[in-house]
Design an enzyme around this catalytic site. Structure first.
Site, PDB file in Angstrom:
ATOM      1  N   GLY A 147       0.766  -1.148  -0.075  1.00 26.87           N
ATOM      2  CA  GLY A 147      -0.036   0.046  -0.096  1.00 26.87           C
ATOM      3  C   GLY A 147       0.961   1.254  -0.107  1.00 26.87           C
ATOM      4  O   GLY A 147       1.009   1.773   0.981  1.00 26.87           O
ATOM      5  N   GLU A 185      12.221  -3.974  -4.577  1.00 26.62           N
ATOM      6  CA  GLU A 185      11.115  -4.257  -5.601  1.00 26.62           C
ATOM      7  C   GLU A 185      11.717  -3.949  -7.065  1.00 26.62           C
ATOM      8  O   GLU A 185      11.410  -4.650  -8.004  1.00 26.62           O
ATOM      9  CB  GLU A 185      10.163  -3.177  -5.192  1.00 26.62           C
ATOM     10  CG  GLU A 185       9.102  -3.351  -6.279  1.00 26.62           C
ATOM     11  CD  GLU A 185       7.865  -2.225  -6.032  1.00 26.62           C
ATOM     12  OE1 GLU A 185       7.900  -1.392  -5.252  1.00 26.62           O
ATOM     13  OE2 GLU A 185       6.908  -2.263  -6.806  1.00 26.62           O
TER      14      GLU A 185
HETATM   15  C1  LIG Z   1       0.548  -2.897 -12.881  1.00 27.90           C
HETATM   16  C2  LIG Z   1       0.815  -2.041 -11.875  1.00 27.90           C
HETATM   17  C3  LIG Z   1       0.766  -2.313 -10.566  1.00 27.90           C
HETATM   18  C4  LIG Z   1       1.167  -1.537  -9.485  1.00 27.90           C
HETATM   19  N1  LIG Z   1       1.095  -2.018  -8.149  1.00 27.90           N
HETATM   20  C5  LIG Z   1       1.205  -1.212  -7.162  1.00 27.90           C
HETATM   21  C6  LIG Z   1       1.068  -1.790  -5.943  1.00 27.90           C
HETATM   22  O1  LIG Z   1       1.026  -3.106  -5.692  1.00 27.90           O
HETATM   23  N2  LIG Z   1       1.208  -0.784  -4.856  1.00 27.90           N
HETATM   24  C7  LIG Z   1       1.290   0.541  -5.141  1.00 27.90           C
HETATM   25  O2  LIG Z   1       1.233   1.220  -4.020  1.00 27.90           O
HETATM   26  N3  LIG Z   1       1.520   1.024  -6.321  1.00 27.90           N
HETATM   27  C8  LIG Z   1       1.182   0.155  -7.361  1.00 27.90           C
HETATM   28  N4  LIG Z   1       1.395   0.771  -8.648  1.00 27.90           N
HETATM   29  C9  LIG Z   1       1.544   1.999  -8.630  1.00 27.90           C
HETATM   30  C10 LIG Z   1       2.598   2.507  -9.258  1.00 27.90           C
HETATM   31  O3  LIG Z   1       3.684   2.507  -8.111  1.00 27.90           O
HETATM   32  C11 LIG Z   1       2.414   4.022  -9.833  1.00 27.90           C
HETATM   33  O4  LIG Z   1       1.559   3.961 -10.970  1.00 27.90           O
HETATM   34  C12 LIG Z   1       3.726   4.672 -10.372  1.00 27.90           C
HETATM   35  O5  LIG Z   1       4.498   5.092  -9.219  1.00 27.90           O
HETATM   36  C13 LIG Z   1       3.458   5.987 -10.996  1.00 27.90           C
HETATM   37  O6  LIG Z   1       2.629   6.992 -10.345  1.00 27.90           O
HETATM   38  P1  LIG Z   1       1.421   7.570 -10.984  1.00 27.90           P
HETATM   39  O7  LIG Z   1       0.442   6.307 -11.803  1.00 27.90           O
HETATM   40  O8  LIG Z   1       0.534   8.417 -10.111  1.00 27.90           O
HETATM   41  O9  LIG Z   1       1.859   8.427 -12.310  1.00 27.90           O
HETATM   42  P2  LIG Z   1       2.380   9.894 -12.228  1.00 27.90           P
HETATM   43  O10 LIG Z   1       3.361  10.051 -11.218  1.00 27.90           O
HETATM   44  O11 LIG Z   1       1.269  10.656 -12.231  1.00 27.90           O
HETATM   45  O12 LIG Z   1       3.152  10.000 -13.551  1.00 27.90           O
HETATM   46  C14 LIG Z   1       2.804  10.381 -14.841  1.00 27.90           C
HETATM   47  C15 LIG Z   1       3.822  10.481 -15.868  1.00 27.90           C
HETATM   48  O13 LIG Z   1       4.640  11.611 -15.434  1.00 27.90           O
HETATM   49  C16 LIG Z   1       6.061  11.241 -15.320  1.00 27.90           C
HETATM   50  N5  LIG Z   1       6.524  12.059 -14.317  1.00 27.90           N
HETATM   51  C17 LIG Z   1       6.126  12.047 -12.944  1.00 27.90           C
HETATM   52  N6  LIG Z   1       7.071  12.801 -12.410  1.00 27.90           N
HETATM   53  C18 LIG Z   1       8.094  13.309 -13.117  1.00 27.90           C
HETATM   54  C19 LIG Z   1       9.175  13.702 -12.753  1.00 27.90           C
HETATM   55  N7  LIG Z   1       9.859  14.335 -11.807  1.00 27.90           N
HETATM   56  N8  LIG Z   1      10.219  13.901 -13.929  1.00 27.90           N
HETATM   57  C20 LIG Z   1       9.978  13.182 -14.948  1.00 27.90           C
HETATM   58  N9  LIG Z   1       8.738  12.649 -15.587  1.00 27.90           N
HETATM   59  C21 LIG Z   1       7.809  12.620 -14.385  1.00 27.90           C
HETATM   60  C22 LIG Z   1       5.977   9.639 -14.763  1.00 27.90           C
HETATM   61  O14 LIG Z   1       7.111   8.983 -15.512  1.00 27.90           O
HETATM   62  C23 LIG Z   1       4.879   9.119 -16.151  1.00 27.90           C
HETATM   63  O15 LIG Z   1       5.315   9.042 -17.199  1.00 27.90           O
HETATM   64  C24 LIG Z   1       1.334  -0.375  -9.868  1.00 27.90           C
HETATM   65  C25 LIG Z   1       1.193   0.431 -11.022  1.00 27.90           C
HETATM   66  C26 LIG Z   1       0.794  -0.463 -11.907  1.00 27.90           C
HETATM   67  C27 LIG Z   1       0.800   0.077 -13.468  1.00 27.90           C
END
Ligand SMILES: Cc1cc2nc3c(=O)[nH]c(=O)nc-3n(C[C@H](O)[C@H](O)[C@H](O)COP(=O)(O)OP(=O)(O)OC[C@H]3O[C@@H](n4cnc5c(N)ncnc54)[C@H](O)[C@@H]3O)c2cc1C
Ligand SMILES: Cc1cc2nc3c(=O)[nH]c(=O)nc-3n(C[C@H](O)[C@H](O)[C@H](O)COP(=O)(O)OP(=O)(O)OC[C@H]3O[C@@H](n4cnc5c(N)ncnc54)[C@H](O)[C@@H]3O)c2cc1C
Lengths: 378, 394
Positions: free
Chosen positions: B133, B249
């Site tokens: 989480g 991870e």
């Molecule tokens: C299949 C799957 C399984 C997952 N499992 C888990 C889980 O078990 N537990 C959990 O907690 N989370 C989980 N996640 C969540 C995952 O960790 C997040 O999706 C990820 O950290 C990205 O966050 P976001 O989706 O909010 O994207 P955002 O942070 O909104 O990013 C959107 C885009 O902007 C880019 N970006 C953001 N900030 C920057 C920056 N500073 N510089 C350049 N580019 C940037 C990103 O690279 C991305 O391309 C999972 C995700 C997926 C897809």
């Protein structure tokens, strides 16, 4: 064996690194070039390599060498690469030595002492066309009494114009593209009928075009077995490909270190340019490519040393990967330096030129990717 | 050669040959063949259960963990030998879980003795399955801005808020969860909690992915009571634990880019496209693209080996997992693009029997998440640039 340098290897790296940076930094290459030095490398430095034991790194202890392996040879080559040191090291201390390891006593005794001492320079003459195709050998060696008569041409033989020993692949049976029927010869420098034309390359090193016009040699110059040069050749090629990979890893390391330094101090728009994400992401991507190339190169070195059955494949993977990573390194280096990267006064261009030559030597990434595909049956 | 190690290799091989059921030596056909363990898990076959039991018995589900916590107590060199021998026989991984790859290492480093005794053996035996989480709707890449609150109530915390993208939350037994215990500091106000998903006030809602599968959930917490001895690490120092765990991870995800067992990319392409008169894949441009990919794939296999060796020897930069994660996941995405190209229109079928229910297409789509989950590629590049290359902040 873990895939990192052990303590002895680290100690060696800590000796070779400062030695090379002190005795043959990039300014050494620049001064040889500016002086239009006809050899293109320093014989004195070569002798020092001998004193340090470098030239004998792969030579058995019984033959006066250090009796070490390709990992250690790679440590020397990486520093040669990082400092762009002009040196016949690959052709001599890796290529020729690897061939001589498979040769009879007589040839060993003739050539190894000079190599170990840093007196003898050797050159490999394997290519016959602009692109590396070592499998096709047209240069003929016809039997004459108990010797052979060699006729044909070779090109892209680094430092051949200065070489005391020439290793040349020749056809003793079959057609130009046959696997079998190739023999490797170890020829001394002076032989009537050999014409050598030294050509200066883009990186200001020399490689020779060679013509052999009915050169008579005796049977004792054969390395390994007649008609079975292919097995020797494959061993030699894997060794020099792996060696060139290590040198490329060094070239890439040198170029990217300069670039990182530069983008950490150059300011535009009131900011250090290295703080722009556009450059940071490219620098980080390059770092990843270089790390992967380094791992592939070490893998190939260890495989050669262990006599592993994947050694040939690993050498091709290393050469292709190191070729791609180092190409990216020098291209990014020039680009990230902006206008100054284009000037001759600045060293970064030397890295680009050296990389280009080494990438081509013993097969580029395309050649090795194709070779890998053939080995894996597609 | 180290004699003791060679003895270990021989014994291990003999033991595996005797104890690994033949069914467990075939490559996994799909994610369904993975053994996750846990209270809700149903085994796909008797062989799968048997294989888990015999391996857990020896501590070899987690070979390098200490034996007092259910591990095998093996040295790095022995662990490597075990992996090599398992690969040589084609043995499946007996148990795979977030407990093994993520929480376990963090427990070993930050857990109290009581916490280690309580949780590690259950992870090793596949009795308890964990979920992660971390992410929230407004805290993705910028994870430390998370808002799920944990209010101090004397002997327990009261947790309220929402997580998202929680993989397998609906199948997991326990969660390791990042919560906010101090709003005056960003990183310094986070606490790492462990709690049962059956606690009152926890609910999950599955989210469907572009691949059609729904392995992850929105997870909601409403007045969930968590006893204070379930804090991992120090209160308000959860960020240290979180980052340490993320390193593991990323290491795990980077492994997905490794060379797959079973059918290789080129075998698959040869099956689909056939060979020309010279025995070469009958599409020269695709062949070249595959060959270039395979160079990187072999090279990355060496990189992965080196990474593990260096990690075990303590010779690694702490940000190196970010490089591995970045490279491995991009490589894996590339591999699936090539598989799709080789499969042509066959690979587009979504439901047919011939396509195994759209196996190729669904796997291709699933890999797109590799460079998002566990921190996106862009975030890994930021980390490498700052921490390894020491480039200045913008
Ligand atoms: C299949 C799957 C399984 C997952 N499992 C888990 C889980 O078990 N537990 C959990 O907690 N989370 C989980 N996640 C969540 C995952 O960790 C997040 O999706 C990820 O950290 C990205 O966050 P976001 O989706 O909010 O994207 P955002 O942070 O909104 O990013 C959107 C885009 O902007 C880019 N970006 C953001 N900030 C920057 C920056 N500073 N510089 C350049 N580019 C940037 C990103 O690279 C991305 O391309 C999972 C995700 C997926 C897809
Ligand atoms: C062959 C040649 C001919 C030329 N002829 C002329 C001429 O006739 N007249 C003339 O006036 N000039 C000329 N120039 C100069 C040329 O316009 C400049 O070199 C160019 O604008 C780049 O500036 P710089 O060299 O100072 O590099 P910098 O501005 O220092 O750039 C260095 C690196 O940083 C990157 N960078 C800089 N700012 C940012 C940013 N905000 N975000 C991301 N990356 C950034 C750049 O892209 C580059 O990779 C010439 C240059 C060359 C090489």
């Amino acid at each position: 064996m873990p895939l990192f340098h052990d303590e002895d290897q680290e100690t060696l790296a800590n000796t070779v690194g400062p030695f090379m940076a002190d005795r043959a930094p990039v300014s050494h290459l620049r001064s040889l070039r500016d002086a239009d030095d006809p050899a293109g490398f320093s014989r004195d430095l070569w002798r020092e390599f001998g004193q340090m034991g470098f030239t004998g790194v792969l030579v058995d202890e019984a033959d006066g060498g250090l009796g070490l392996g390709h990992v250690e040879a790679g440590i020397v080559l990486e520093e040669i690469g990082r400092n762009l040191t002009p040196s016949p090291f690959i052709g001599t201390a890796v290529g020729a030595v690897e061939a001589l390891r498979l040769a009879d006593r007589g040839l060993k005794e003739t050539w190894l002492p000079g190599i170990v001492a840093g007196e003898t320079v050797a050159a490999l003459a394997l290519d016959e066309a602009a692109r590396h195709r070592p499998q096709s050998v047209a240069l003929k060696a016809e039997r004459q009494g108990n010797g052979f008569r060699l006729t044909g041409a070779k090109q892209f033989a680094p430092f051949r114009h200065e070489a005391d020993l020439l290793l040349v692949s020749a056809r003793t049976a079959g057609d130009a593209s046959d696997e079998e029927g190739v023999t490797l010869f170890a020829l001394p420098r002076s032989h009537p009928g050999i014409t050598v034309k030294a050509e200066r390359l883009a990186d200001s090193s020399f490689a020779a075009r060679i013509e052999l016009d009915g050169v008579d040699v005796d049977g004792s110059t054969v390395v390994g077995e007649v008609d079975d040069g292919r097995s020797v050749l494959n061993r030699v090629l894997s060794a020099v490909r792996t060696g060139a990979s290590a040198e490329l890893v060094g070239v890439a390391g040198g170029a990217s270190a300069m670039t990182l330094d530069y983008i950490k101090q150059r300011k535009q728009f009131g900011r250090i340019i290295g703080s722009y994400q556009a450059l940071q992401h490219r620098a980080a991507h390059l770092y990843a490519e270089m790390e992967v190339a380094r791992a592939a190169t070490l893998k190939a070195q260890q495989s050669l040393d262990a006599g592993s059955e994947t050694a040939e494949r690993d050498a091709s993977v290393a050469k292709a990967m190191a070729g791609m990573a180092s190409s990216l390194a020098v291209r990014e280096a020039v680009q990230m330096h902006g206008g100054i990267g284009m000037t001759d006064e600045y060293d970064v261009g030397f890295f680009m030129k050296r990389q280009r030559v080494l990438a081509e030597l013993y097969g580029d990434a395309d050649f090795h990717a194709d070779r890998l595909a053939r080995m894996e049956g597609y | 050669m180290d004699d003791a190690l060679e003895d270990f290799r021989r014994d291990t091989r003999a033991w595996l040959e005797e104890n690994c059921p033949p069914e467990m030596r075939k490559p996994m056909r799909s994610e369904k063949d993975i053994c996750w363990g846990g209270r809700k898990f149903t085994f796909a076959s008797d062989a799968q259960k048997q294989w888990l039991d015999v391996m857990a018995e020896r501590g070899w589900t987690v070979p390098d963990w200490p034996s007092e916590y259910g591990g095998g107590g093996l040295s790095p060199a022995e662990t490597k030998v075990l992996k090599q021998e398992m690969a040589a026989l084609g043995c499946r991984v007996p148990l795979q879980s977030f407990g093994i790859s993520m929480l376990g290492p963090a427990l070993l480093k930050y857990g109290t003795e009581e916490q280690k005794q309580e949780h590690l053996p259950k992870i090793a035996r596949g009795e308890i399955r964990w979920c992660q989480g971390y992410s929230e709707p407004n805290a993705g890449s910028d994870l430390a801005s998370l808002a799920t609150s944990a209010e101090d109530k004397g002997d327990h915390y009261l947790v309220n808020g929402q997580k998202v993208w929680t993989s397998y939350a609906d199948e997991a037994d326990w969660i390791f969860c990042l919560t906010r215990t101090d709003t005056s500091q960003k990183q310094g106000g986070i606490t790492f909690l462990l709690f049962d998903m059956e606690s009152d006030g926890v609910s999950t809602r599955p989210i469907r992915l572009i691949s059609g599968a729904s392995p992850f959930c929105e997870t909601f917490f409403e007045d969930v009571k968590v006893p204070k001895n379930q804090v991992l690490g120090e209160v308000n120092d959860g960020w240290s634990v979180a980052k340490y765990l993320l390193g593991h991870e990323r290491e795990m995800i980077s492994g997905m880019g490794g060379r797959a067992q079973g059918l290789t990319l080129s075998d698959y392409a040869l099956n689909k496209l056939g060979a020309d008169e010279q025995g070469r894949l009958d599409d020269s441009v695709l062949r070249a693209r595959i060959a270039m990919h395979e160079v990187r794939s072999h090279a990355f296999a060496a990189m992965s080996e080196r990474f593990i060796d260096q990690l075990k020897a303590g010779k690694i930069h702490s940000a190196q997992p970010s490089m591995m994660k970045y490279y491995g996941t991009e490589l894996n995405k590339d591999r699936h693009e090539l598989l799709m190209a080789a499969g042509g229109s066959d690979a587009l079928e979504w439901e047919s029997e011939a396509s195994g229910g759209g196996k190729a297409a669904r796997a291709w789509l699933r890999t797109k998440a590799n460079s998002i989950e566990g921190g996106t590629s862009e975030i890994q590049l930021n980390i490498v640039a700052k921490r390894i290359l020491e480039l200045p902040e913008g």
